[in-house]
Design an enzyme around this catalytic site. Structure first.
Site: not given
Length: 148
Positions: A89, A92, A115
């Site tokens: 997820r 995604e 960073s």
């Protein structure tokens, strides 16, 4: 293809489970964030000798384990798309929202990056009557690209 869990990670997780501890418990005992401690367990971060000693002392593990926790780890999941549903997820989310996030960061800060070294990550539980929510807070120092 599944991600191989290092032997040291399995040992650390087993000792943590045997002691009935959570990462939040370890945060209280060690004085470092629970996500960072988990990253040390999974060999995505390295501990100082003092931090490694605290971790292994709390878990009842030996000095050889502490020494391993101070070594510079090989970071990342590897070149494969993650198959674990929760980890996927996040992959995604970056596929869908990565470019929009990048554009908004550039609008607010200019040409640069966030960073992942000067970085913190917190995971919070938000209670919601429609179902509890996971709140992930990432905070990284902005690093502008240099001109030369």
């Amino acid at each position: 293809m599944s991600i191989a869990i290092p032997e040291i990670t399995e040992k650390l997780l087993a000792a943590k489970a045997e002691k009935g501890l959570t990462f939040a418990d370890l945060e209280q005992k060690i004085g470092r964030d629970e996500v960072w401690i988990a990253a040390v367990f999974y060999r995505q971060a390295s501990a100082s000798p003092e931090e490694a000693s605290k971790i292994t002392e709390i878990l009842g593990l030996d000095a050889a384990v502490a020494k391993q926790l101070t070594e510079c780890p090989l970071k990342g999941l590897g070149p494969v798309v993650p198959t674990d549903p929760l980890i996927y997820r996040f992959y995604e989310i970056m596929q869908v929202y990565g470019m929009p996030i990048k554009t908004v960061i550039h609008e607010k800060f200019g040409d640069g990056i966030m960073s992942a070294i000067d970085f913190t990550l917190d995971v919070e539980k938000e209670e919601d009557p429609k179902g509890d929510r996971v709140k992930v807070i990432m905070s990284g120092k902005f690093l502008p690209y240099k001109k030369w």
